[in-house]
Every structure is written in structure tokens, then in C-alpha cells.
Design an enzyme around this catalytic site. Structure first.
Site, PDB file in Angstrom:
ATOM      1  N   ARG A 193      -0.882  -8.743  13.096  1.00  0.00           N
ATOM      2  CA  ARG A 193      -1.426  -7.723  12.204  1.00  0.00           C
ATOM      3  C   ARG A 193      -2.288  -8.372  11.130  1.00  0.00           C
ATOM      4  O   ARG A 193      -3.328  -7.846  10.740  1.00  0.00           O
ATOM      5  CB  ARG A 193      -0.282  -6.913  11.575  1.00  0.00           C
ATOM      6  CG  ARG A 193       0.349  -5.945  12.584  1.00  0.00           C
ATOM      7  CD  ARG A 193       1.762  -5.549  12.214  1.00  0.00           C
ATOM      8  NE  ARG A 193       1.876  -4.881  10.936  1.00  0.00           N
ATOM      9  CZ  ARG A 193       3.019  -4.701  10.291  1.00  0.00           C
ATOM     10  NH1 ARG A 193       4.151  -5.128  10.826  1.00  0.00           N
ATOM     11  NH2 ARG A 193       3.035  -4.093   9.141  1.00  0.00           N
ATOM     12  N   LYS A 220       0.829  -1.217   0.000  1.00  0.00           N
ATOM     13  CA  LYS A 220       0.000   0.000   0.000  1.00  0.00           C
ATOM     14  C   LYS A 220       0.860   1.262   0.000  1.00  0.00           C
ATOM     15  O   LYS A 220       0.645   2.168  -0.788  1.00  0.00           O
ATOM     16  CB  LYS A 220      -0.940   0.019   1.223  1.00  0.00           C
ATOM     17  CG  LYS A 220      -1.874  -1.181   1.310  1.00  0.00           C
ATOM     18  CD  LYS A 220      -2.803  -1.091   2.509  1.00  0.00           C
ATOM     19  CE  LYS A 220      -2.109  -1.146   3.856  1.00  0.00           C
ATOM     20  NZ  LYS A 220      -1.419  -2.440   4.131  1.00  0.00           N
ATOM     21  N   ARG A 228      11.640  -5.521   5.003  1.00  0.00           N
ATOM     22  CA  ARG A 228      11.453  -4.095   4.706  1.00  0.00           C
ATOM     23  C   ARG A 228      12.361  -3.174   5.508  1.00  0.00           C
ATOM     24  O   ARG A 228      12.617  -3.388   6.683  1.00  0.00           O
ATOM     25  CB  ARG A 228      10.003  -3.707   5.020  1.00  0.00           C
ATOM     26  CG  ARG A 228       9.785  -2.198   4.973  1.00  0.00           C
ATOM     27  CD  ARG A 228       8.365  -1.818   5.009  1.00  0.00           C
ATOM     28  NE  ARG A 228       7.666  -2.411   6.132  1.00  0.00           N
ATOM     29  CZ  ARG A 228       6.357  -2.341   6.273  1.00  0.00           C
ATOM     30  NH1 ARG A 228       5.634  -1.737   5.361  1.00  0.00           N
ATOM     31  NH2 ARG A 228       5.791  -2.886   7.319  1.00  0.00           N
ATOM     32  N   ARG A 267      10.982  -0.890  11.186  1.00  0.00           N
ATOM     33  CA  ARG A 267       9.891  -0.635  12.121  1.00  0.00           C
ATOM     34  C   ARG A 267       9.859  -1.648  13.258  1.00  0.00           C
ATOM     35  O   ARG A 267      10.161  -2.809  13.070  1.00  0.00           O
ATOM     36  CB  ARG A 267       8.546  -0.670  11.375  1.00  0.00           C
ATOM     37  CG  ARG A 267       8.173   0.680  10.791  1.00  0.00           C
ATOM     38  CD  ARG A 267       7.046   0.618   9.800  1.00  0.00           C
ATOM     39  NE  ARG A 267       5.909  -0.177  10.221  1.00  0.00           N
ATOM     40  CZ  ARG A 267       4.823  -0.348   9.459  1.00  0.00           C
ATOM     41  NH1 ARG A 267       4.754   0.231   8.272  1.00  0.00           N
ATOM     42  NH2 ARG A 267       3.828  -1.081   9.892  1.00  0.00           N
ATOM     43  N   ARG A 294     -10.047   0.848   8.335  1.00  0.00           N
ATOM     44  CA  ARG A 294      -9.692  -0.519   8.709  1.00  0.00           C
ATOM     45  C   ARG A 294     -10.789  -1.216   9.485  1.00  0.00           C
ATOM     46  O   ARG A 294     -10.644  -2.390   9.809  1.00  0.00           O
ATOM     47  CB  ARG A 294      -8.452  -0.476   9.607  1.00  0.00           C
ATOM     48  CG  ARG A 294      -7.139  -0.752   8.899  1.00  0.00           C
ATOM     49  CD  ARG A 294      -6.055  -0.540   9.924  1.00  0.00           C
ATOM     50  NE  ARG A 294      -4.875  -1.303   9.739  1.00  0.00           N
ATOM     51  CZ  ARG A 294      -3.772  -0.849   9.130  1.00  0.00           C
ATOM     52  NH1 ARG A 294      -3.757   0.325   8.569  1.00  0.00           N
ATOM     53  NH2 ARG A 294      -2.701  -1.593   9.074  1.00  0.00           N
TER      54      ARG A 294
END
Ligand code: AP5
Ligand code: ZN
Length: 217
Positions: A172, A13, A127, A161, A88
Site C-alpha cells: 500500500r 486520515k 489498528r 482489517r 489517489r
């Protein structure tokens, strides 16, 4: 135009929103980024959100909506927005519909990025982002051209992160399936859903999205 990028954590996203922002002159609005900024500034919303985010749960609708409304009140959003990571929950989707309705607007397209669960764990675990300009990278899928140097700004400082580990990523993903995936039906009912296969390389997903956005705006 009001575009929504729907999809599980790690679907791409943020990556795609930043590319669309440049291609169409739209503003990316990521509730994840806004919440991380609140956490690092130590605001009361940030303090409340921190532990929930680290555990991989969803921050309360009240906090998220307050942060989003604040951001939507700034004049630059008139150019059109790409919502990344919002809404969400059912309550967030209803609040967005009401907010847009007040301004005589509606959702132009809700684009779901479809990725299987294993790919998403891989994307999250690899990431990292540039600490200077925020450009996103991946250990194997999107490396910097020169090792240790950001392609965009030349910075040499990178960060990962706190919630990007396999265990939190699974939490998640659970939250996504339980609370966010049902929104696909909501936007389908409104006639604005665009389902996209997001398993291919970044550039092919981007080109599919450009076609959708060009048609919707
Ligand atoms: P948020 O920041 O929104 O995170 P997320 O939804 O988990 O999404 P990510 O940022 O992890 O993934 P992405 O889809 O943007 O993928 P990316 O482009 O980086 O939310 C974080 C937390 O904040 C939540 O858990 C929650 O606690 C809270 N929160 C936020 N919004 C909320 C809300 N509305 N309500 C309640 N709580 C909220 O890509 C991932 C990696 O894969 C990158 O390294 C990228 O380079 C790579 N990649 C991307 N596309 C591809 C591709 N096609 N092929 C190969 N690699 C790819
Ligand atoms: Zn950079």
C-alpha cells in the site's frame, strides 16, 4: 467546503476525518469505507475490488469514481465534505476537479498528513475498530478506557482489517509513493495545499487541522 485529506496509509486520515466531521458538521467520505461496504455486500464492484485491496494495490479508477459519484449524489453532502483516501491518482484528481467545476465548486484545501514510513507500519499493524460503531483504536496509541469495551457505544466486538498486516502495508505504501504522492504537486499548483506534520499525538494533529479547516471554510 470540499476538504481533501492526503497521506499514506496509516497517516491518520480516518481518525482525523471523523474528528473534523463532528467539529465542523461536515460529511466524511472515505472511498476505502465505501469499497469495504461494497465488498461485504458482494456487489459486482465489491467483487472486483476485493482481491486488489487484499493485495494492497489500487482499485481501478472506473470502480472508485462510480462509487464516489453515487455517494456525492446524496443530499447530505451539501453540508460540505472531507474526502478521506480520495483522490489517489491523477485521473481521480482530474475527475474530481471536473465534477466540482460542474457545480461551481472547487477544492477548499488539500491537507497532506506527513508521516514517516516506519510510523505508518506501526500504526497499521496496531489498528482495530469497534464492530458496532466503527470507532477506531490502536493497541498502544489509542486504547479503550476499559479493556475490551468501546468508549463510544459500549460494544465489546472489535475487528481488524484484512489488509492490515506488514506485508500488505508495504504494498500500500508503494502504491502511495508511485501514484498518490504526485498529487501533492497538483494541489500545490492550485494553491490549496496545506502540509501538516502528522507525527505528533492524535490531539495535536487534530488541533493543527482545526486551525487549517477554520481558515479554509
Ligand atoms: P483506505 O481505507 O483508504 O486505507 P488507507 O489509505 O490505507 O488508509 P488507512 O485507513 O489504512 O489509514 P488512515 O490514514 O485512515 O489511518 P487511521 O486514521 O486509521 O484504503 C484501503 C484500500 O482500498 C486501498 O489499499 C485500495 O486498495 C482501496 N482504495 C481506497 N480508496 C481508493 C481510491 N481512491 N482509489 C483506488 N483504490 C482505493 O490511523 C491508523 C492507526 O493509527 C489507528 O489505529 C489510529 O488510532 C492510529 N493513529 C492515528 N493517528 C495517530 C497519531 N497521530 N499518533 C499515533 N497513532 C495514531
Ligand atoms: Zn463502538
Amino acid at each position: 467546503a470540499v476538504l481533501i485529506l492526503l497521506g499514506p496509509p496509516g497517516a491518520g486520515k480516518g481518525t482525523q476525518a471523523r474528528m473534523l466531521e463532528k467539529a465542523f458538521g461536515l460529511i466524511q467520505l472515505s472511498t476505502g469505507d465505501l469499497l469495504r461496504a461494497a465488498v461485504s455486500e458482494g456487489t459486482s464492484a465489491g467483487l472486483a475490488a476485493k482481491s486488489v485491496m487484499e493485495a494492497g494495490g489500487l482499485v481501478s479508477d472506473g470502480i472508485v469514481l462510480a462509487i464516489l459519484k453515487d455517494r456525492m449524489a446524496k443530499p447530505d453532502v451539501k453540508a460540505g465534505i472531507i474526502l478521506d483516501g480520495f483522490p489517489r491518482t491523477d485521473a481521480q484528481a482530474a475527475a474530481l476537479d471536473a465534477l466540482l467545476n460542474e457545480e461551481g465548486q472547487k477544492v477548499s484545501a488539500a491537507i497532506s498528513l506527513d508521516v514517516d514510513d516506519e510510523a505508518m507500519i506501526d500504526r497499521i499493524a496496531g489498528r482495530f475498530t469497534c464492530a458496532g460503531c466503527g470507532e477506531g483504536y490502536h493497541d498502544t496509541h489509542k486504547q479503550t478506557a476499559k479493556a475490551g469495551v468501546c468508549d463510544k457505544c459500549g460494544g465489546t466486538d472489535f475487528k481488524r482489517r484484512a489488509d492490515d498486516n506488514a506485508e500488505t502495508a508495504r504494498e500500500r505504501l508503494k502504491a502511495y509513493h508511485a501514484q498518490t504522492a504526485p498529487l501533492i504537486a497538483h494541489y500545490s499548483k492550485l494553491g490549496v495545499l496545506e502540509a501538516t506534520d502528522a507525527m505528533g499525538p492524535i490531539a495535536s494533529v487534530a488541533s493543527a487541522l482545526r486551525t487549517i479547516v477554520a481558515r479554509a471554510t
